[in-house]
Design a protein around this motif. Structure first.
Motif: not given
Length: 561
Positions: A336-363
């Motif tokens: 297994i190779k771990i690909m960290p994609l940071n979007i979380s902090y104190s508060g709730n994640e932003n939908d833009k960051d969620i979407a772009m992280a998914i696109y990044y992971a897939v691509d």
């Protein structure tokens, strides 16, 4: 004085209780040394309701066919942890630190992943809005002070979400403002309490047990302990109770109390502040999806922000900790190779960051995406839904933690989700929502904090008292659906490493069908004693079973050859 102290004491207890049930954070619990890896065990062989990973390794003699990249969309991570060294994905076409986008993917120097909550100077978001604030800010100019009969049918769903957000905001604002008042009063009272207790402990070296003993003596003969002066009326019992409470919540020093006060103050004035711009640090255009904003540093941690790396490090350990170094814990497998994609902090994640992280992971080649986070509202759910569909089109599986609100996910929306909660069918077939179980084969089998739902929670996995990697090269035990989800992510990666010809829909169905059934009546989370059959709390009615999943995967794979 006594009544004020006791009121403060009760307010603190109430609000802290609300927060621990509300937030999708890991809840620290004690674990016995001899049960640290209980979740890897097998029910038939060990009478422990684990995932049967040890059983599979004891019988498997084959070698995996390929590396599998697992993207973890989460907080920043401790990239130097001893049990995670060599476990990270390395972008083969990117030259480190040359300030050039060598592979042309839109991200400069993305050697191990990407931080979507930072800027090029490596400043990063620490405090972000709660999702209810974002909904209110978006719709308040249109819906403020309007009634339902003034709203068009096209806008009715948005109007109802706005009203729901207002209700959540009012409750959260009341709770946290009361908590902040209590913190400030407690900080002011603390020196007075310490000074009063000096009469009994001149060296101020008392323990919780000594305070408790003193309190019991006081209860027997409170006249001996009541100090009375014309200008002072201090109830020593209340003062002892105050200090006992501080010990119970690990706030028995003024420094720790001030730290809590600062945290709650930030929640009130940032997380719950409609005028606080949590995108200012990043400097992106929050109205569009775009590549390249953020930074390549996935492991930033500045002094004073103690939890920024913690969550992702715990999740990563469950999935990919080194199995061969004989230290710490064992992940699912060493390819297994771990690909960290940071979007979380104190508060709730932003939908833009969620979407772009998914696109990044897939691509960039991820086969599995772990998402151990969640929120009550989604401002731009369509962005996320489109990213889900993009992942499905590219044969990528999405694993999500069901949440820690002790809530019915069929009745209370929890995002991100493969359900738009608009009465329509699921938007994709590559999403698994995971609840948490314990090691107890009784009515408390389902973790008290776990969300559940016959339609919107797919299955359960162990998520209570899980021993894993902690930041700063440490290990510990934690609980939460955040730790149940990576059990499923690791299983999916293991399946694909041996049977790469399977589709994402097949892998999802294999995991769902192969789980272990338990004939138990369990307490429904969030209720005192309401019991239902365990099978009624999720779509599959089962608990993850790695051994059976691998057996079924082999059968399905052979049929396709």
């Amino acid at each position: 004085m006594k009544s004020i102290i006791l009121f403060t004491f009760l307010i603190c207890f109430f609000v802290i209780s609300c927060k621990s049930a509300k937030e999708n954070k890991l809840v620290i619990l004690q674990s016995k040394d001899n049960s640290k890896e209980w979740y890897l065990k097998d029910y038939k062989g060990n009478q422990i309701p684990g995932i049967s990973l040890d059983k599979w390794y004891n019988q498997n003699k084959k070698k995996s066919k390929s590396d599998i990249i697992v993207a973890i969309i989460d907080t920043q991570i401790d990239i130097s942890h001893e049990d995670l060294k060599g476990r990270f994905w390395v972008n083969p076409k990117e030259i480190a630190n040359n300030n050039i986008d060598d592979d042309g993917n839109g991200y400069v120097d993305d050697v191990n992943g990407w931080n979507f909550t930072s800027n090029k100077k490596e400043d990063y978001v620490v405090w972000g809005n709660f999702s209810c604030i974002r909904i209110i800010r978006k719709w308040e100019p249109i819906f403020k002070e309007k009634k339902e009969d003034q709203i068009s049918s096209e806008e009715l769903l948005n109007f109802k979400e706005y009203l729901r957000a207002l209700k959540v905001y009012e409750k959260e604002s009341s709770n946290y403002n009361n908590w902040l008042k209590s913190c400030r009063y407690s900080v002011a009272l603390f020196p007075v309490v310490k000074d009063s207790l000096k009469h009994y402990f001149p060296k101020e070296d008392y323990t919780y047990e000594e305070l408790d003993s003193l309190y019991k003596i006081y209860k027997i003969n409170d006249k001996t302990f009541r100090q009375r002066r014309e200008d002072d009326d201090r109830d020593i019992g209340a003062l002892i109770g105050f200090m006992k409470f501080r010990f119970e919540n690990d706030e028995n020093t003024i420094e720790k109390m001030l730290e809590t006060e600062r945290e709650i103050d930030s929640i009130v004035n940032r997380n719950l502040n409609k005028n606080f711009n949590d995108r200012k640090v990043i400097g992106d255009n929050s109205n569009i999806l775009e590549k390249g904003y953020g930074s390549n540093n996935i492991s930033i941690s500045k002094k004073g922000f103690k939890n920024i790396q913690g969550h992702c490090t715990k999740v990563a350990g469950v999935i990919g900790a080194n199995r061969k170094n004989n230290i710490g814990i064992k992940g699912f497998f060493d390819d297994i190779k771990i690909m960290p994609l940071n979007i979380s902090y104190s508060g709730n994640e932003n939908d833009k960051d969620i979407a772009m992280a998914i696109y990044y992971a897939v691509d960039n080649g991820a086969k599995v995406i772990n998402m151990s986070f969640g929120k009550e509202f989604s401002v731009n759910q369509q962005w996320v839904s489109d990213a889900f569909k993009y992942a499905e089109k590219h044969n990528v599986l999405l694993i999500h933690s069901a949440g820690n609100e002790s809530s019915n996910a069929d009745e209370n929306p929890y995002y991100p989700s493969d359900n738009n909660f608009d009465g329509k069918s699921e938007i994709c077939n590559n999403f698994i929502n995971v609840g948490s179980t314990s090691s107890r084969l009784d009515s408390t089998f389902v973790s008290r904090f776990s969300n559940y739902g016959k339609q919107n929670v797919d299955l359960f996995a162990p998520g209570e008292e899980i021993f894993t990697t902690f930041k700063n090269n440490k290990y510990g035990t934690d609980s939460g659906t955040s730790l149940a989800a990576p059990m499923v992510s690791g299983t999916a990666a293991l399946i694909w490493s041996y049977y790469p010809n399977l589709t994402v829909q097949e892998v999802k169905q294999i995991i769902m069908d192969s789980g272990t059934t338990y004939d138990l009546e369990v307490i429904v989370p969030g209720t005192k004693d309401k019991k239902v059959p365990f099978s009624e709390l999720s779509k599959s009615g089962k608990v993850l079973n790695v051994y059976d999943a691998m057996q079924l995967a082999e059968k399905v794979s052979k049929k396709k050859r």
